[in-house]
Structures are given as C-alpha cells and as structure tokens.
Design a protein around this motif. Structure first.
Motif, PDB file in Angstrom:
ATOM      1  N   TYR A  29      67.749  -0.430  -6.628  1.00 41.92           N
ATOM      2  CA  TYR A  29      68.687  -1.494  -6.990  1.00 41.92           C
ATOM      3  C   TYR A  29      70.012  -0.920  -7.481  1.00 41.92           C
ATOM      4  O   TYR A  29      71.074  -1.499  -7.248  1.00 41.92           O
ATOM      5  N   PHE A  30      69.984   0.233  -8.146  1.00 43.10           N
ATOM      6  CA  PHE A  30      71.187   0.812  -8.734  1.00 43.10           C
ATOM      7  C   PHE A  30      72.169   1.300  -7.674  1.00 43.10           C
ATOM      8  O   PHE A  30      73.371   1.264  -7.889  1.00 43.10           O
ATOM      9  N   GLY A  31      71.656   1.788  -6.564  1.00 40.11           N
ATOM     10  CA  GLY A  31      72.504   2.238  -5.474  1.00 40.11           C
ATOM     11  C   GLY A  31      73.086   3.626  -5.634  1.00 40.11           C
ATOM     12  O   GLY A  31      73.463   4.263  -4.661  1.00 40.11           O
ATOM     13  N   ARG A  32      73.189   4.063  -6.859  1.00 42.41           N
ATOM     14  CA  ARG A  32      73.700   5.405  -7.157  1.00 42.41           C
ATOM     15  C   ARG A  32      73.256   5.789  -8.562  1.00 42.41           C
ATOM     16  O   ARG A  32      72.712   4.960  -9.299  1.00 42.41           O
ATOM     17  N   LEU A  33      73.482   7.020  -8.930  1.00 37.86           N
ATOM     18  CA  LEU A  33      73.074   7.521 -10.241  1.00 37.86           C
ATOM     19  C   LEU A  33      73.576   6.596 -11.350  1.00 37.86           C
ATOM     20  O   LEU A  33      74.754   6.233 -11.362  1.00 37.86           O
ATOM     21  N   SER A  34      72.677   6.196 -12.231  1.00 34.42           N
ATOM     22  CA  SER A  34      73.046   5.279 -13.310  1.00 34.42           C
ATOM     23  C   SER A  34      72.552   5.818 -14.644  1.00 34.42           C
ATOM     24  O   SER A  34      71.583   6.570 -14.714  1.00 34.42           O
ATOM     25  N   ALA A  35      73.230   5.397 -15.692  1.00 34.19           N
ATOM     26  CA  ALA A  35      72.839   5.786 -17.047  1.00 34.19           C
ATOM     27  C   ALA A  35      71.591   5.021 -17.466  1.00 34.19           C
ATOM     28  O   ALA A  35      71.414   3.850 -17.113  1.00 34.19           O
ATOM     29  N   SER A  36      70.736   5.666 -18.215  1.00 37.32           N
ATOM     30  CA  SER A  36      69.608   4.981 -18.839  1.00 37.32           C
ATOM     31  C   SER A  36      70.143   3.890 -19.766  1.00 37.32           C
ATOM     32  O   SER A  36      71.179   4.064 -20.430  1.00 37.32           O
ATOM     33  N   GLY A  37      69.431   2.781 -19.830  1.00 36.15           N
ATOM     34  CA  GLY A  37      69.814   1.742 -20.789  1.00 36.15           C
ATOM     35  C   GLY A  37      69.803   2.263 -22.213  1.00 36.15           C
ATOM     36  O   GLY A  37      70.639   1.889 -23.037  1.00 36.15           O
ATOM     37  N   TRP A  38      68.859   3.160 -22.500  1.00 36.89           N
ATOM     38  CA  TRP A  38      68.790   3.738 -23.846  1.00 36.89           C
ATOM     39  C   TRP A  38      69.972   4.658 -24.100  1.00 36.89           C
ATOM     40  O   TRP A  38      70.475   4.735 -25.224  1.00 36.89           O
ATOM     41  N   HIS A  39      70.443   5.333 -23.086  1.00 39.12           N
ATOM     42  CA  HIS A  39      71.650   6.160 -23.220  1.00 39.12           C
ATOM     43  C   HIS A  39      72.847   5.257 -23.511  1.00 39.12           C
ATOM     44  O   HIS A  39      73.675   5.562 -24.364  1.00 39.12           O
ATOM     45  N   THR A  40      72.915   4.134 -22.791  1.00 38.25           N
ATOM     46  CA  THR A  40      73.993   3.179 -23.034  1.00 38.25           C
ATOM     47  C   THR A  40      73.961   2.714 -24.489  1.00 38.25           C
ATOM     48  O   THR A  40      74.998   2.674 -25.156  1.00 38.25           O
ATOM     49  N   CYS A  41      72.778   2.391 -24.991  1.00 38.99           N
ATOM     50  CA  CYS A  41      72.656   1.984 -26.400  1.00 38.99           C
ATOM     51  C   CYS A  41      73.130   3.090 -27.343  1.00 38.99           C
ATOM     52  O   CYS A  41      73.813   2.818 -28.333  1.00 38.99           O
ATOM     53  N   ALA A  42      72.777   4.339 -27.039  1.00 42.24           N
ATOM     54  CA  ALA A  42      73.180   5.459 -27.898  1.00 42.24           C
ATOM     55  C   ALA A  42      74.702   5.635 -27.882  1.00 42.24           C
ATOM     56  O   ALA A  42      75.312   5.874 -28.933  1.00 42.24           O
TER      57      ALA A  42
END
Length: 149
Positions: A48-61
């Motif tokens: 679904y992401f289509g390309r490398l994506s950040a972890s949701g937990w990384h986004t939270c950090a």
C-alpha cells in the motif's frame, strides 16, 4: 515559566517542524520496527505504501522531539503525560517529507487530589509539506500550578 493558569482552552499552537530523512527511517526501522516496507524500496513497492515509508512509531518519536524542544524552550511547567488517546496514522510518511506539528488545548482540569498540579487535554495534528494530515492524537498532559507567592 508557563503554568496551568496560563493555559487557554481553544488556543492553538505551532510547535515546529522536522524533516524526514531516509537514513533515519532506515535506522529506526532496523532497530525498532524491522518490517520490510520500512527497510526496502523493493518490498515497499509491493505494498500500500508504494515506496519506503517511516514507521508510525518513528513518526510519533519525531513529533515528540518537536513538542519536547518547544516545551523546554518555553519553560512550560509540564510533568509528563499519563497517556495518549485516539492515535491515528492517517497517511504514510516518506523520506523527504517535512512534518509540521500543531496542537490545540481542548480542556483543562485542576487536580482534586493534588492541588499543586492540573492537567489539560490537547489535540495534536501533524501535517506534511502539502498540508495533508498524516497523524493525529489526543493526550492528557500534567502541569504544575502557579506557586503561591
């Protein structure tokens, strides 16, 4: 110093921004969330992401880093948070994105058992460089009350 008494319900604040780098996405994923779509362009392309994506937990950090730097710089009398509610990852976050962090105070309540502190509920919204919301959450934050003179 910003105390409980200084907080205004309804007030919106801009906390700042953070740039998402490929190196940090990979480093975080290797250490904390080693799912293929966070580690490999090829694997991410098949999802679904289509390309490398950040972890949701990384986004939270990353968001916590932005908030903490602002709170420390403003000398808020904060005492931490007992939790987060309604955390939603709305859209993927990609290397190259710039995240903008905003918050709105929803309510504030003096403590019934500890008169020296209070709490407030805040709604945090994180948008990318295109002003598209990518993350939202509601949190309860503990804060000291203004000391009596």
């Amino acid at each position: 110093m910003i105390y409980f008494e200084d907080l205004e319900v309804g007030k919106e604040s801009y906390f700042g921004s953070v740039e998402v780098t490929r190196e940090e996405v990979l480093e975080f994923a290797r250490k904390y969330d080693p799912q293929p779509f966070h580690l490999s362009d090829e694997a991410a392309a098949k999802t679904y992401f289509g390309r490398l994506s950040a972890s949701g937990w990384h986004t939270c950090a990353m968001v916590m880093g932005v908030i903490a730097r602002k709170v420390v710089a403003e000398e808020q009398a904060g005492l931490g948070a007992p939790g987060i509610d309604e955390l939603r990852w709305l859209k993927p976050v990609y290397p190259g994105d710039t995240l903008h962090v905003r918050g709105q105070i929803l309510e504030k309540t003096p403590s019934r058992s500890k008169p020296e502190i209070g709490s407030f509920r805040t709604r945090t919204t994180v948008t990318n460089q295109d002003d598209v919301p990518v993350l939202t959450f509601t949190s309860i934050v503990l804060i000291r009350r203004r000391p009596a003179d």
